[in-house]
Design a protein around this motif. Structure first.
Motif, PDB file in Angstrom:
ATOM      1  N   THR A  79       7.232 -32.789 -11.594  1.00 59.83           N
ATOM      2  CA  THR A  79       7.339 -32.932 -13.039  1.00 59.83           C
ATOM      3  C   THR A  79       6.091 -32.340 -13.678  1.00 59.83           C
ATOM      4  O   THR A  79       5.075 -32.124 -13.019  1.00 59.83           O
ATOM      5  N   ARG A  80       6.168 -32.102 -14.979  1.00 59.11           N
ATOM      6  CA  ARG A  80       5.056 -31.451 -15.671  1.00 59.11           C
ATOM      7  C   ARG A  80       5.113 -31.770 -17.152  1.00 59.11           C
ATOM      8  O   ARG A  80       6.115 -32.253 -17.657  1.00 59.11           O
ATOM      9  N   ARG A  81       4.008 -31.480 -17.829  1.00 61.06           N
ATOM     10  CA  ARG A  81       3.926 -31.727 -19.270  1.00 61.06           C
ATOM     11  C   ARG A  81       4.606 -30.577 -20.001  1.00 61.06           C
ATOM     12  O   ARG A  81       4.218 -29.421 -19.852  1.00 61.06           O
ATOM     13  N   ASN A  82       5.623 -30.888 -20.800  1.00 56.96           N
ATOM     14  CA  ASN A  82       6.351 -29.880 -21.577  1.00 56.96           C
ATOM     15  C   ASN A  82       6.218 -30.167 -23.066  1.00 56.96           C
ATOM     16  O   ASN A  82       6.608 -31.246 -23.534  1.00 56.96           O
ATOM     17  N   VAL A  83       5.659 -29.223 -23.786  1.00 61.15           N
ATOM     18  CA  VAL A  83       5.559 -29.354 -25.240  1.00 61.15           C
ATOM     19  C   VAL A  83       6.893 -28.916 -25.848  1.00 61.15           C
ATOM     20  O   VAL A  83       7.282 -27.750 -25.729  1.00 61.15           O
ATOM     21  N   LEU A  84       7.587 -29.840 -26.486  1.00 60.20           N
ATOM     22  CA  LEU A  84       8.889 -29.549 -27.067  1.00 60.20           C
ATOM     23  C   LEU A  84       8.759 -29.018 -28.487  1.00 60.20           C
ATOM     24  O   LEU A  84       9.390 -28.021 -28.851  1.00 60.20           O
ATOM     25  N   VAL A  85       7.955 -29.694 -29.287  1.00 59.45           N
ATOM     26  CA  VAL A  85       7.704 -29.284 -30.669  1.00 59.45           C
ATOM     27  C   VAL A  85       6.199 -29.279 -30.884  1.00 59.45           C
ATOM     28  O   VAL A  85       5.526 -30.266 -30.588  1.00 59.45           O
ATOM     29  N   ALA A  86       5.667 -28.181 -31.374  1.00 61.33           N
ATOM     30  CA  ALA A  86       4.230 -28.061 -31.624  1.00 61.33           C
ATOM     31  C   ALA A  86       4.000 -27.778 -33.099  1.00 61.33           C
ATOM     32  O   ALA A  86       4.465 -26.758 -33.617  1.00 61.33           O
ATOM     33  N   ASP A  87       3.320 -28.684 -33.780  1.00 57.17           N
ATOM     34  CA  ASP A  87       3.025 -28.527 -35.213  1.00 57.17           C
ATOM     35  C   ASP A  87       4.298 -28.218 -36.003  1.00 57.17           C
ATOM     36  O   ASP A  87       4.308 -27.380 -36.898  1.00 57.17           O
ATOM     37  N   GLY A  88       5.390 -28.894 -35.609  1.00 59.55           N
ATOM     38  CA  GLY A  88       6.659 -28.741 -36.318  1.00 59.55           C
ATOM     39  C   GLY A  88       7.540 -27.621 -35.817  1.00 59.55           C
ATOM     40  O   GLY A  88       8.704 -27.515 -36.207  1.00 59.55           O
ATOM     41  N   ARG A  89       7.048 -26.769 -34.927  1.00 62.85           N
ATOM     42  CA  ARG A  89       7.785 -25.614 -34.430  1.00 62.85           C
ATOM     43  C   ARG A  89       8.447 -25.937 -33.090  1.00 62.85           C
ATOM     44  O   ARG A  89       7.809 -26.462 -32.177  1.00 62.85           O
ATOM     45  N   LEU A  90       9.748 -25.635 -32.949  1.00 62.08           N
ATOM     46  CA  LEU A  90      10.477 -25.881 -31.715  1.00 62.08           C
ATOM     47  C   LEU A  90      10.051 -24.887 -30.646  1.00 62.08           C
ATOM     48  O   LEU A  90      10.289 -23.687 -30.774  1.00 62.08           O
ATOM     49  N   GLU A  91       9.429 -25.398 -29.584  1.00 60.13           N
ATOM     50  CA  GLU A  91       8.845 -24.542 -28.562  1.00 60.13           C
ATOM     51  C   GLU A  91       9.699 -24.410 -27.308  1.00 60.13           C
ATOM     52  O   GLU A  91       9.675 -23.372 -26.649  1.00 60.13           O
ATOM     53  N   ARG A  92      10.450 -25.469 -26.941  1.00 62.14           N
ATOM     54  CA  ARG A  92      11.053 -25.451 -25.614  1.00 62.14           C
ATOM     55  C   ARG A  92      12.194 -26.450 -25.519  1.00 62.14           C
ATOM     56  O   ARG A  92      12.178 -27.505 -26.140  1.00 62.14           O
ATOM     57  N   PHE A  93      13.176 -26.082 -24.694  1.00 60.51           N
ATOM     58  CA  PHE A  93      14.173 -27.019 -24.212  1.00 60.51           C
ATOM     59  C   PHE A  93      13.800 -27.391 -22.780  1.00 60.51           C
ATOM     60  O   PHE A  93      13.160 -26.609 -22.071  1.00 60.51           O
ATOM     61  N   VAL A  94      14.197 -28.571 -22.326  1.00 66.22           N
ATOM     62  CA  VAL A  94      13.921 -28.951 -20.949  1.00 66.22           C
ATOM     63  C   VAL A  94      15.107 -28.560 -20.065  1.00 66.22           C
ATOM     64  O   VAL A  94      16.262 -28.599 -20.500  1.00 66.22           O
ATOM     65  N   HIS A  95      14.802 -28.185 -18.823  1.00 67.63           N
ATOM     66  CA  HIS A  95      15.823 -27.658 -17.907  1.00 67.63           C
ATOM     67  C   HIS A  95      15.686 -28.240 -16.511  1.00 67.63           C
ATOM     68  O   HIS A  95      14.576 -28.519 -16.043  1.00 67.63           O
ATOM     69  N   ASN A  96      16.832 -28.363 -15.833  1.00 63.07           N
ATOM     70  CA  ASN A  96      16.816 -28.467 -14.379  1.00 63.07           C
ATOM     71  C   ASN A  96      17.021 -27.061 -13.834  1.00 63.07           C
ATOM     72  O   ASN A  96      17.050 -26.087 -14.604  1.00 63.07           O
ATOM     73  N   SER A  97      17.186 -26.911 -12.521  1.00 65.26           N
ATOM     74  CA  SER A  97      17.252 -25.558 -11.980  1.00 65.26           C
ATOM     75  C   SER A  97      18.522 -24.821 -12.405  1.00 65.26           C
ATOM     76  O   SER A  97      18.498 -23.614 -12.658  1.00 65.26           O
TER      77      SER A  97
END
Length: 464
Positions: free
Chosen positions: A315-333
């Motif tokens: 597992t790891r740290r995932n930034v989803l929203v940064a300063d209001g901006r959508l950065e990432r979706f989380v995924h499995n393989s």
């Protein structure tokens, strides 16, 4: 090959099956893989204890033990899966054979495959407490009885205790794959919870309190009792508020549920199945600039922390929203392959299911002010301390949001009279954009999101 630390003698400190023994079972299964097959084996062992007190007596005491194995076989883009709730006899080989048989009934999918090592190191998390394993049952009973006594004594208006409970769990797991993944884990957790009944002038209200930890010494029985009593008594005399549009403060218990719903729409699976309002919005501003939302299962303070995901990746740290901006979706393989990206170590599963995907430990970056200071800045508003029908009242595709609520009016910067039987409504998109403050009181709760005081500039309140 990446591997987490294991118990050297193959038995856990709990006297049951340890990490080494579970990993050995998984490795025996994958060692039986045939030509052209990818095989994944997940093996778990859990113990749980629960004590309920009622009217000075032990209402129930349960101690349950469960174990099981789940096996996936992937061949030519087809996946077969089978599981069993036991590890005895030849069950591992039988489950593999059943999974292999099920491959023939699967529809080919070019993205279907077992996860492969990605080089991300496992976080060194201390999530196991031997003192919980050794904690005597008599002491577990005693703290549940003491909790009920303290709730009753906390306030003369407390007329009863709906429940007073101690619970704990010890979980050990292992994952092995023919692609080279080897991971093990062991975790402990415990909790206290209480629901108080407060009565005055023929009216009854309820309120809860809880405490969480990795070991019994982490729990605060006095705080649980005080919280349950306060939440129940402060709602006595509650009436419907007037309808209108006003500032709304979500307390940590409510905001954790709200943030959990938001995080649920940010999974690759939700996006790919058309169940997310944010599907086409990567890189866009989706919230007020003061909001940064992170999923971090490597935070040891999170009740849902873990070093390995459901596929055995770190597992790891995932930034989803940064300063209001959508950065990432989380995924499995698998969802990562569909999206042309890499797994975020976010596979979630039990031994009886194939891997899904989801955020595990969501929290916001705290603001500079505490809840009292935030309330002081509101002239006319509502503090929401409880909601009902939240999940049924939220549409994750459109973002429509409507839920029943209870709490306290805010007048002139101070908490005022209790209110109930009203609804708050908006859309998730607008609520995120209308955030005007995030509190400094981030706290982990018994769910996959941490709570924090959130102030929404304006919501529709429907009361009287």
């Amino acid at each position: 090959m990446e591997r987490r630390p294991e118990v050297a003698d193959g038995t856990g400190a709990e006297g049951g099956v340890g990490e080494t023994a579970l990993l050995a079972v998984a490795e025996r299964v994958i060692g039986l893989a045939g030509p052209g097959e990818q095989v994944e084996a997940v093996v778990v062992h859990e113990r749980e204890t629960e004590v309920r007190a009622y009217e000075g007596e032990v209402e129930s005491l349960t101690s349950a033990e469960s174990q099981g194995i789940g096996v996936r076989v992937v061949c030519d883009g087809r996946q077969g899966f089978a599981y069993a709730g036991t590890l005895g006899g030849d069950v591992a080989a039988e489950v593999l054979a059943e999974a292999r048989d099920n491959v023939a009934f699967a529809t080919p999918d070019e993205h279907c495959a077992v996860a492969e090592p990605d080089g991300v190191p496992f976080a060194a998390l201390d999530l196991y407490r031997p003192e919980l394993v050794a904690h005597p049952t008599a002491d577990k009973v005693a703290v549940a009885l003491e909790l009920e006594r303290l709730v009753r004594a906390a306030d003369p208006r407390v007329s009863g205790v709906e429940s007073a409970e101690y619970g704990d769990s010890v979980a050990v797991g292992a994952v092995a794959t023919t692609t080279g993944i080897r991971s093990t884990s062991r975790e402990t957790g415990c909790f206290l919870s209480a629901y108080a009944l407060a009565e005055q002038d023929g009216e009854t209200q309820t309120g809860f309190g809880f405490s969480l930890g990795r070991a019994p010494g982490d729990l605060d029985v006095e705080a649980v009792a005080a919280d349950a009593a306060e939440r129940s008594t402060r709602m006595l005399g509650a009436t419907k508020p007037e309808s209108g549009r006003m500032a709304v403060v979500l307390d940590p218990w409510v905001s954790a549920q709200f943030l959990g719903i938001v995080a649920g729409t940010l999974s690759g699976e939700a996006v790919q199945k058309g169940r997310s309002m944010f599907a086409e919005r990567l890189g866009e501003a989706v919230a007020a600039p003061l909001l940064t939302l992170v999923d971090d299962p490597t935070d040891p303070e999170a009740t849902s922390a873990t070093a390995a995901d459901g596929e055995g990746l770190a597992t790891r740290r995932n930034v989803l929203v940064a300063d209001g901006r959508l950065e990432r979706f989380v995924h499995n393989s698998e969802t990562a392959r569909r999206a042309g990206t890499a797994s975020t170590g976010s596979a979630v599963r039990g031994y009886s299911s194939t891997p899904g995907v989801g955020a595990r430990a969501v929290k916001v970056a705290p603001g500079p002010l505490g809840p009292t200071e935030l309330v002081a800045g509101i002239d006319d508003g509502l503090l929401v301390q409880g909601v009902s029908g939240l999940h049924s009242g939220v549409n994750p595709v459109s973002g429509d949001f409507s839920t029943g609520a209870e709490g306290l009016r805010i007048r002139g910067g101070e908490l005022a009279e209790p209110v109930r039987e009203f609804t708050i409504a908006s859309t998730i998109q607008k609520m995120l954009q209308d955030l005007v403050a995030v509190g400094s009181d981030v706290q982990w709760l018994p769910m996959r999101a941490a709570g924090v005081t959130l102030v929404v500039g304006e919501l529709t309140v429907s009361g009287r």
